[in-house]
Design a protein around this motif. Structure first.
Motif, PDB file in Angstrom:
ATOM      1  N   LEU A 358       0.976  -1.165   0.202  1.00  0.00           N
ATOM      2  CA  LEU A 358       0.343  -0.036   0.080  1.00  0.00           C
ATOM      3  C   LEU A 358       1.134   1.378   0.339  1.00  0.00           C
ATOM      4  O   LEU A 358       0.494   2.187  -0.550  1.00  0.00           O
ATOM      5  CB  LEU A 358      -0.853  -0.451   1.377  1.00  0.00           C
ATOM      6  CG  LEU A 358      -2.150  -0.804   1.285  1.00  0.00           C
ATOM      7  CD1 LEU A 358      -3.070  -1.044   2.593  1.00  0.00           C
ATOM      8  CD2 LEU A 358      -2.972  -1.013  -0.225  1.00  0.00           C
ATOM      9  N   ASP A 359       1.891   1.516   1.198  1.00  0.00           N
ATOM     10  CA  ASP A 359       3.286   2.012   0.208  1.00  0.00           C
ATOM     11  C   ASP A 359       3.232   2.383  -0.545  1.00  0.00           C
ATOM     12  O   ASP A 359       3.739   3.704  -1.104  1.00  0.00           O
ATOM     13  CB  ASP A 359       3.879   1.866   1.652  1.00  0.00           C
ATOM     14  CG  ASP A 359       4.148   2.143   3.405  1.00  0.00           C
ATOM     15  OD1 ASP A 359       3.412   2.430   3.665  1.00  0.00           O
ATOM     16  OD2 ASP A 359       5.091   1.979   3.949  1.00  0.00           O
ATOM     17  N   ILE A 365      -1.552   8.490   3.161  1.00  0.00           N
ATOM     18  CA  ILE A 365      -1.770   6.469   3.242  1.00  0.00           C
ATOM     19  C   ILE A 365      -2.715   7.021   5.201  1.00  0.00           C
ATOM     20  O   ILE A 365      -1.617   7.621   5.959  1.00  0.00           O
ATOM     21  CB  ILE A 365      -1.350   5.056   4.063  1.00  0.00           C
ATOM     22  CG1 ILE A 365      -2.068   4.340   4.045  1.00  0.00           C
ATOM     23  CG2 ILE A 365       0.092   5.738   5.100  1.00  0.00           C
ATOM     24  CD1 ILE A 365      -1.115   2.805   3.656  1.00  0.00           C
ATOM     25  N   LEU A 366      -3.769   6.847   5.487  1.00  0.00           N
ATOM     26  CA  LEU A 366      -4.422   7.158   7.366  1.00  0.00           C
ATOM     27  C   LEU A 366      -4.435   5.184   7.127  1.00  0.00           C
ATOM     28  O   LEU A 366      -5.467   4.837   7.097  1.00  0.00           O
ATOM     29  CB  LEU A 366      -5.857   7.754   7.036  1.00  0.00           C
ATOM     30  CG  LEU A 366      -6.386   7.778   8.118  1.00  0.00           C
ATOM     31  CD1 LEU A 366      -5.138   9.004   9.169  1.00  0.00           C
ATOM     32  CD2 LEU A 366      -7.680   8.491   7.864  1.00  0.00           C
ATOM     33  N   PHE A 367      -4.250   5.288   8.284  1.00  0.00           N
ATOM     34  CA  PHE A 367      -3.994   3.821   9.801  1.00  0.00           C
ATOM     35  C   PHE A 367      -5.397   4.524  10.370  1.00  0.00           C
ATOM     36  O   PHE A 367      -5.073   5.428  11.095  1.00  0.00           O
ATOM     37  CB  PHE A 367      -2.823   3.555  10.484  1.00  0.00           C
ATOM     38  CG  PHE A 367      -2.321   3.095   8.822  1.00  0.00           C
ATOM     39  CD1 PHE A 367      -2.128   1.894   8.349  1.00  0.00           C
ATOM     40  CD2 PHE A 367      -0.541   3.816   8.160  1.00  0.00           C
ATOM     41  CE1 PHE A 367      -1.073   1.693   7.010  1.00  0.00           C
ATOM     42  CE2 PHE A 367      -0.133   3.427   6.972  1.00  0.00           C
ATOM     43  CZ  PHE A 367      -0.095   2.416   7.179  1.00  0.00           C
ATOM     44  N   THR A 368      -5.990   3.298  10.720  1.00  0.00           N
ATOM     45  CA  THR A 368      -6.919   3.167  11.408  1.00  0.00           C
ATOM     46  C   THR A 368      -7.797   2.260  12.167  1.00  0.00           C
ATOM     47  O   THR A 368      -7.388   1.026  12.002  1.00  0.00           O
ATOM     48  CB  THR A 368      -8.548   4.059  10.677  1.00  0.00           C
ATOM     49  OG1 THR A 368      -9.271   4.490  12.091  1.00  0.00           O
ATOM     50  CG2 THR A 368      -9.210   3.293  10.170  1.00  0.00           C
ATOM     51  N   THR A 369      -8.537   1.933  13.352  1.00  0.00           N
ATOM     52  CA  THR A 369      -9.099   0.565  13.649  1.00  0.00           C
ATOM     53  C   THR A 369     -10.868   1.182  13.526  1.00  0.00           C
ATOM     54  O   THR A 369     -11.155   2.042  13.924  1.00  0.00           O
ATOM     55  CB  THR A 369      -8.840   0.835  14.871  1.00  0.00           C
ATOM     56  OG1 THR A 369      -8.672  -0.481  15.887  1.00  0.00           O
ATOM     57  CG2 THR A 369      -8.917   1.307  15.895  1.00  0.00           C
ATOM     58  N   PHE A 370     -10.885  -0.224  14.348  1.00  0.00           N
ATOM     59  CA  PHE A 370     -12.998   0.077  14.434  1.00  0.00           C
ATOM     60  C   PHE A 370     -13.259  -0.801  15.452  1.00  0.00           C
ATOM     61  O   PHE A 370     -12.322  -1.845  15.992  1.00  0.00           O
ATOM     62  CB  PHE A 370     -13.440  -0.694  12.974  1.00  0.00           C
ATOM     63  CG  PHE A 370     -13.315  -2.118  13.087  1.00  0.00           C
ATOM     64  CD1 PHE A 370     -13.802  -2.712  12.260  1.00  0.00           C
ATOM     65  CD2 PHE A 370     -11.759  -2.757  11.926  1.00  0.00           C
ATOM     66  CE1 PHE A 370     -13.975  -4.682  12.132  1.00  0.00           C
ATOM     67  CE2 PHE A 370     -11.483  -3.881  11.811  1.00  0.00           C
ATOM     68  CZ  PHE A 370     -12.278  -5.088  11.662  1.00  0.00           C
ATOM     69  N   ASP A 371     -13.913  -1.109  15.911  1.00  0.00           N
ATOM     70  CA  ASP A 371     -14.730  -2.535  17.320  1.00  0.00           C
ATOM     71  C   ASP A 371     -15.052  -3.823  16.627  1.00  0.00           C
ATOM     72  O   ASP A 371     -16.485  -4.039  16.199  1.00  0.00           O
ATOM     73  CB  ASP A 371     -15.973  -1.155  17.912  1.00  0.00           C
ATOM     74  CG  ASP A 371     -16.192  -2.303  18.793  1.00  0.00           C
ATOM     75  OD1 ASP A 371     -14.778  -2.201  19.746  1.00  0.00           O
ATOM     76  OD2 ASP A 371     -17.582  -2.024  19.493  1.00  0.00           O
ATOM     77  N   HIS A 386       6.420   2.682   6.402  1.00  0.00           N
ATOM     78  CA  HIS A 386       7.399   3.445   6.252  1.00  0.00           C
ATOM     79  C   HIS A 386       6.840   5.093   5.185  1.00  0.00           C
ATOM     80  O   HIS A 386       7.636   5.471   4.372  1.00  0.00           O
ATOM     81  CB  HIS A 386       8.981   3.040   4.480  1.00  0.00           C
ATOM     82  CG  HIS A 386       9.313   1.681   6.818  1.00  0.00           C
ATOM     83  ND1 HIS A 386       9.704   2.277   7.706  1.00  0.00           N
ATOM     84  CD2 HIS A 386       9.348   0.802   6.513  1.00  0.00           C
ATOM     85  CE1 HIS A 386      10.257   1.040   8.275  1.00  0.00           C
ATOM     86  NE2 HIS A 386       9.712  -0.024   7.640  1.00  0.00           N
ATOM     87  N   HIS A 387       5.630   5.322   4.959  1.00  0.00           N
ATOM     88  CA  HIS A 387       5.356   6.287   4.201  1.00  0.00           C
ATOM     89  C   HIS A 387       5.567   7.700   4.561  1.00  0.00           C
ATOM     90  O   HIS A 387       5.621   7.952   6.278  1.00  0.00           O
ATOM     91  CB  HIS A 387       3.798   5.939   3.455  1.00  0.00           C
ATOM     92  CG  HIS A 387       3.450   6.101   2.332  1.00  0.00           C
ATOM     93  ND1 HIS A 387       3.200   7.972   2.172  1.00  0.00           N
ATOM     94  CD2 HIS A 387       2.771   5.764   0.932  1.00  0.00           C
ATOM     95  CE1 HIS A 387       2.425   8.052   0.743  1.00  0.00           C
ATOM     96  NE2 HIS A 387       2.396   7.252   0.257  1.00  0.00           N
ATOM     97  N   THR A 391      -0.430   9.130   8.108  1.00  0.00           N
ATOM     98  CA  THR A 391      -0.709   9.673   9.528  1.00  0.00           C
ATOM     99  C   THR A 391      -2.177   8.367   9.785  1.00  0.00           C
ATOM    100  O   THR A 391      -2.066   6.824   9.735  1.00  0.00           O
ATOM    101  CB  THR A 391      -2.018  10.742   9.196  1.00  0.00           C
ATOM    102  OG1 THR A 391      -3.268  10.716   8.011  1.00  0.00           O
ATOM    103  CG2 THR A 391      -1.195  11.928   9.348  1.00  0.00           C
ATOM    104  N   TYR A 392      -1.906   8.897  11.127  1.00  0.00           N
ATOM    105  CA  TYR A 392      -3.588   7.699  11.923  1.00  0.00           C
ATOM    106  C   TYR A 392      -4.108   7.698  12.730  1.00  0.00           C
ATOM    107  O   TYR A 392      -4.032   9.339  13.338  1.00  0.00           O
ATOM    108  CB  TYR A 392      -2.542   6.809  12.669  1.00  0.00           C
ATOM    109  CG  TYR A 392      -2.230   7.225  14.322  1.00  0.00           C
ATOM    110  CD1 TYR A 392      -2.367   6.643  15.322  1.00  0.00           C
ATOM    111  CD2 TYR A 392      -1.011   8.005  13.893  1.00  0.00           C
ATOM    112  CE1 TYR A 392      -2.304   7.355  16.528  1.00  0.00           C
ATOM    113  CE2 TYR A 392       0.061   7.869  15.158  1.00  0.00           C
ATOM    114  CZ  TYR A 392      -1.363   8.032  16.139  1.00  0.00           C
ATOM    115  OH  TYR A 392      -0.424   8.049  17.598  1.00  0.00           O
TER     116      TYR A 392
END
Length: 432
Positions: A358-359, A365-371, A386-387, A391-392
């Motif tokens: 993906l990099d 690129i935005l990294f996130t999470t979910f329930d 390593h992009h 951000t996250y």
């Protein structure tokens, strides 16, 4: 006695705590109690690391165009639990689900008192699907998608007209094995005695296992680029064009609407399957049904365009091979766009193989999470990347809202990762 849909869903999903228990003993016990309903339905069995859902979609649409009533058993669901058991793409009704739960619940409780123990959520749902298509709403044919692996998957109690193995990749290695050969062994477990097998598996290590199993079972084997040849001709704004050449069928200009080179192989598996159906049983599927079915096939959550202005695409690429296919599709169909990616995943995936891919294709690129129980924190994903422009954010809704506000005509937002994540995102964006 279960009386409401909500109670039925709660009872089924309450079994998630039992986890995954590979093995067919509990399913065989349930089928015996019901006098083997699995023997009274015509089925096609579909296994593979990726592409199962798309292959089922192509098959269903082709068979529908040929005027057959088609049942499907798939997982997971994107919008509604009922999707898992559907007829002609329409999920069963809420009252039917209540009926099915009331049929299986006393058996599950009886089974729990034996040495075999309680049936898992997936075993219960599989049994419900078999009972539904055998006793409540019989159809012309049912397409059964394997849940996990194949050999010990609860769907493997069926005796299909044919088996399909889409591909082999690195996924669920904690259960299926660390090598492609070990994973292929589990997938090849769906191959039955003298039941034809169709596969697009390419890696020699994995293909050899399938060939050996087919030989042992005296099953006719149809391999991509051996018994049938697939040639991707071109990608268009509307999908893909390809040729399919074999003794069974010879078509130069087949078209599909789902985008991506990998979809050509999924479609080819479906076409070979229906041409075999014409020979094996009381089926007649003509070329018009095949071509119309292919063009009409669309599978939610697979490079699905949710918005054109701004351009927003979701794709459930949840393992290294899925990410590879997504990257190739982005490079083909979005090559003139600035690629902004949002990614979330489960912690048991090969993230060190996925995120670098993906990099390479993302402009940001935005990294996130979910329930979700196995969802990995956003910061953990961020740390693997390593992009230069990464951000996250833990709140995926806030992250997506911000990016959507910023999108320009030159941008494409691609939201990808776990199918469970994609299901939540899809519902949220469609509501917006």
């Amino acid at each position: 006695m279960i009386e409401t849909y909500e109670e039925a869903i709660a009872w089924v999903q309450g079994r998630l705590k039992l986890g995954i228990k590979p093995g067919l003993e509990r399913m065989q016990w349930l089928m015996e109690k019901w006098n083997h309903p699995e023997d009274n339905i015509k089925t096609i069995h579909i296994a593979g690391t990726n592409g199962k859902g798309s292959t089922v979609c192509y098959l269903r649409n082709i068979l529908q165009q040929a005027k057959y009533e088609v049942g499907t058993f798939t997982s997971p669901y994107l919008e509604q639990f009922n999707e898992r058991i559907s007829i002609n793409g329409v999920p069963i009704q809420d009252h039917e689900l209540v009926l099915l739960v009331n049929a299986i619940k006393p058996l599950a409780e009886e089974l729990e008192e034996t040495d075999l123990g309680s049936p898992t959520e997936f075993e219960v749902i599989t049994a419900m699907a078999i009972y539904y298509f055998a006793a409540i709403h019989p159809v012309d044919i049912v397409l059964f998608e394997v849940g996990l692996g194949g050999r010990l998957d609860s769907t493997n109690v069926i005796s299909p007209l044919m088996s399909i193995i889409t591909n082999i990749g690195h996924d669920h290695m904690n259960i299926l094995g660390n090598s492609l050969a070990e994973i292929a062994y589990e997938k090849a477990g769906i191959i039955k005695h003298k039941v034809p097998v169709i596969t697009a598996v390419e890696q020699q290590e994995a293909l050899h296992v399938i060939e050996q199993k087919a030989s042992e079972q005296r099953s006719s084997l149809y391999r991509a680029n051996q018994e049938f040849t697939v040639v991707h001709k071109q990608s268009t704004g509307n999908g893909e064009m390809f040729s399919l050449i074999s003794p069974l069928i010879n078509e130069e200009n087949m078209q599909i609407s789902m985008k991506g080179h990998h979809q050509v192989y999924n479609a080819s598996l479906a076409v070979i399957a229906v041409t075999l159906l014409n020979q094996l049983d009381d089926f007649h599927i003509d070329q018009h049904a095949i071509q119309t079915g292919l063009i009409n096939s669309r599978w939610s959550g697979r490079f699905e365009q949710l918005s054109k202005h701004p351009l927003i695409i979701i794709d459930g690429a949840h393992n290294p091979e899925g990410i590879k296919s997504l990257v190739e599709t982005i490079q083909t169909h979005l090559k003139d766009k600035n690629i902004r990616i949002v990614f979330s995943a489960l912690g048991d995936k090969s993230l060190h193989e996925m995120i670098p891919q993906l990099d390479d294709v993302a402009d940001s690129i935005l990294f996130t999470t979910f329930d979700f129980p196995r969802a990995i924190p956003a910061k953990a994903l961020f740390d693997i990347s390593h992009h230069e422009h990464k951000t996250y954010i833990e709140d995926w809704r806030a992250g997506i809202q911000q990016i959507v506000k910023e999108l320009q005509e030159t941008d494409a937002l691609v939201i990808t990762g776990s199918l469970y994540f994609i299901a939540e995102v899809r519902k949220y964006l469609l509501e917006q």
